[in-house]
Motif scaffolding. Structure first.
Motif, PDB file in Angstrom:
ATOM      1  N   LEU A 115       0.807  -1.224   0.000  1.00 34.58           N
ATOM      2  CA  LEU A 115       0.000   0.000   0.000  1.00 34.58           C
ATOM      3  C   LEU A 115       0.836   1.268   0.000  1.00 34.58           C
ATOM      4  O   LEU A 115       0.487   2.241  -0.668  1.00 34.58           O
ATOM      5  CB  LEU A 115      -0.941  -0.001   1.214  1.00 34.58           C
ATOM      6  N   LYS A 119      -0.892   5.203   4.175  1.00 33.01           N
ATOM      7  CA  LYS A 119      -1.421   4.004   4.831  1.00 33.01           C
ATOM      8  C   LYS A 119      -0.329   3.289   5.625  1.00 33.01           C
ATOM      9  O   LYS A 119      -0.594   2.720   6.681  1.00 33.01           O
ATOM     10  CB  LYS A 119      -2.041   3.066   3.796  1.00 33.01           C
ATOM     11  N   GLU A 429      -7.397  -4.363   2.381  1.00 27.30           N
ATOM     12  CA  GLU A 429      -6.818  -3.487   1.364  1.00 27.30           C
ATOM     13  C   GLU A 429      -5.613  -4.133   0.689  1.00 27.30           C
ATOM     14  O   GLU A 429      -5.439  -4.024  -0.531  1.00 27.30           O
ATOM     15  CB  GLU A 429      -6.407  -2.160   2.005  1.00 27.30           C
ATOM     16  N   LYS A 433      -5.276  -5.268  -3.321  1.00 23.19           N
ATOM     17  CA  LYS A 433      -4.172  -4.806  -4.167  1.00 23.19           C
ATOM     18  C   LYS A 433      -3.394  -5.977  -4.740  1.00 23.19           C
ATOM     19  O   LYS A 433      -3.095  -6.008  -5.942  1.00 23.19           O
ATOM     20  CB  LYS A 433      -3.246  -3.926  -3.320  1.00 23.19           C
ATOM     21  N   TRP A 444     -15.122  -6.958  -4.397  1.00 22.98           N
ATOM     22  CA  TRP A 444     -14.672  -5.665  -3.859  1.00 22.98           C
ATOM     23  C   TRP A 444     -15.749  -5.031  -3.001  1.00 22.98           C
ATOM     24  O   TRP A 444     -15.465  -4.514  -1.912  1.00 22.98           O
ATOM     25  CB  TRP A 444     -14.303  -4.736  -5.014  1.00 22.98           C
ATOM     26  N   GLN A 448     -15.577  -4.265   1.075  1.00 23.26           N
ATOM     27  CA  GLN A 448     -15.725  -2.892   1.576  1.00 23.26           C
ATOM     28  C   GLN A 448     -16.870  -2.797   2.591  1.00 23.26           C
ATOM     29  O   GLN A 448     -16.771  -2.041   3.576  1.00 23.26           O
ATOM     30  CB  GLN A 448     -15.977  -1.922   0.418  1.00 23.26           C
ATOM     31  N   SER A 451     -15.491  -4.134   5.832  1.00 22.85           N
ATOM     32  CA  SER A 451     -14.598  -3.150   6.451  1.00 22.85           C
ATOM     33  C   SER A 451     -15.396  -1.997   7.055  1.00 22.85           C
ATOM     34  O   SER A 451     -15.097  -1.534   8.167  1.00 22.85           O
ATOM     35  CB  SER A 451     -13.608  -2.619   5.407  1.00 22.85           C
TER      36      SER A 451
END
Length: 482
Positions: A115, A119, A429, A433, A444, A448, A451
């Motif tokens: 990341l 981050k 995350e 990636k 995705w 999300q 999260s």
């Protein structure tokens, strides 16, 4: 090249300690670091040591706040989320390929590789604040257990009406002294024996707690329970019910907190079979085992004590009879947390030492390391900087624990602050990636949503724990005898 020179070279990547084989050659891995010897068994022991900690002691209280329906459901939800996200995190140990990619030696290294940028800095702040908090929390918990043994023996010797006041400060000093010695263990590779002992202790005191709960349920009368936990207007006010519910979420989150050391544990594994496959198996075994104990301790503890379940359910069995069994369980807790403290401190130790060696590569105090022989223990890599820095860290965490010795509230706050960023956000995350998951795809979106929900849970838990700390601080005097 001298040993000191090799130490400097290793520090340019990450902190590492070289071992000298019996024939005089370096015993190194293919990337120039100390050869890893970890297995599925040692990784599972590290995980169980890290997960089954002082958090188990507050689960009966947490279930009492949530009730028969929400309590077990929340425990299971946290278990599944932790297992799922840990599996994602295990695949991020090597990058960009989870099997043949370059090793990431720490949680922060994995975040930096996958990341980067802001981050990475946020991860460092979250991880190390949490690890410091765990160090303080374990110091508090151990002192409570050690003081409980002293009080129990006092009541047994002088009668139930005796004025058996005990100061936990002295026991925090004793605990800190033990940690000063153990903190000189160079790295995770040398901790396997300590984790195995600690894991056995965690099983032992959990079994004792379960046995005492069953005995209390069998003898009756049991505490009053309900489907929704503590009753508004009877046990608590409406506002207090909300705050306690939030705090219970933080306590449960803390009980499952170990993701912040997962990469460091994975870095102890041999390269064959692939580390991510072994780690996923170890994570499944570790979390399944701990969830079984958590369910039993939380549910049976609530059944035994009802809505008046204590914050530390082992202290709820009183200091009288069977005093010797409660004493043994508290001794086991102490031994376990001695090992768990080291498991959580090693990432901090290695980060500071690596940063210092990179910052002052020519300073002999920082980079100097000497092999000394210890009778019966063999060769030991001694560093004066490691001695001074790690001893100072232990002292600071012990002093903070002496000033703020609040068990439930402190654990809840630590769990709340660590759960979303370290257990959920960064693993999700990094996985997105590394696996190149397309934005707005079904996978995705679901990741999300997971999260986002966990973020709001962490915020609520943090608010409840802060409110509990504020309430506990009202009229509190540091270093008092209880």
């Amino acid at each position: 090249m001298s040993l000191e020179g090799r130490g400097k070279a290793a520090s340019m990547e990450e902190a590492g300690v070289f071992e000298i084989a019996a024939d005089g050659r370096q015993d190194l891995d293919d990337d120039g670091r100390t050869r890893r010897t970890g297995t599925f068994v040692t990784a599972s022991a590290h995980i169980i040591t890290a997960v089954i900690g002082s958090g188990v002691l507050s689960l009966a209280w947490s279930v009492a706040q949530l009730g028969w329906i929400a309590g077990p459901a929340v425990l299971m939800a946290f278990s599944l989320i932790t297992w799922f996200c840990s599996s994602l995190l295990a695949d991020c140990y090597r990058s960009p390929d989870p099997v043949h990619g370059k090793r990431n030696y720490s949680y922060m290294s994995a975040v930096r590789t996958n990341l980067g940028g802001v981050k990475f800095k946020f991860c460092g702040l979250a991880q190390y604040v949490n690890l410091v908090g765990v160090s303080i929390g374990y110091t508090i918990t151990t002192a409570i257990s050690m003081a409980a043994v002293k009080r129990s023996n006092c009541f047994h010797r002088h009668g139930h009406g005796a004025d058996c006041k005990v100061s936990s400060t002295m026991y925090m000093i004793v605990y800190a002294g033990i940690q000063m010695i153990l903190s000189q263990i160079p790295n995770f590779h040398k901790l396997s024996w300590l984790s195995l002992v600690a894991a056995v202790m965690s099983f032992a005191y959990s079994f004792i707690g379960l046995g005492l709960s069953i005995a209390k349920i069998a003898e009756g009368p049991r505490g009053r329970t309900s489907l929704t936990g503590v009753t508004v207007g009877v046990d608590v006010s409406g506002t207090e019910k909300v705050w306690r519910t939030f705090q219970a979420l933080g306590d449960i989150a803390f009980a499952y907190s170990f993701s912040n050391v997962l990469i460091e544990i994975q870095d102890t594994l041999k390269s064959s079979p692939p580390e991510n496959k072994v780690m996923r198996k170890a994570t499944f075994v570790g979390i399944t085992t701990t969830t079984t104990f958590y369910m039993l301790c939380g549910v049976l503890g609530y059944a035994a004590f009802g809505n008046n379940a204590p914050g530390n359910f082992l202290t709820g069995f009183g200091f009288y009879d069977p005093y010797w069994l409660v004493d043994i369980s508290n001794i086991f807790i102490t031994i376990h947390l001695i090992g768990a403290y080291q498991v959580f401190c090693q990432p901090i130790f290695q980060f500071v030492e690596s940063w210092s060696q990179n910052r002052w590569p020519n300073n002999a105090f920082v980079t100097g390391e000497h092999i000394i022989r210890i009778p019966m223990l063999g060769k030991y890599p001694f560093s004066l900087f490691r001695l001074v820095w790690r001893t100072s860290y232990v002292i600071v965490t012990a002093v903070v624990a002496m000033i703020f010795p609040f068990f439930n509230d402190f654990l809840g706050l630590i769990g709340a602050l660590a759960f979303w960023p370290l257990t959920v956000f960064f693993p999700v995350e990094m996985y997105i990636k590394q696996a190149e998951i397309r934005r707005w795809s079904r996978t995705w979106i679901w990741l999300q949503i997971l999260s986002g929900v966990c973020f709001f849970v962490s915020i609520a838990a943090a608010c409840g724990s802060v409110q509990g700390l504020i309430h506990a601080l009202a009229g509190y005097k540091p270093f008092k005898t209880t």
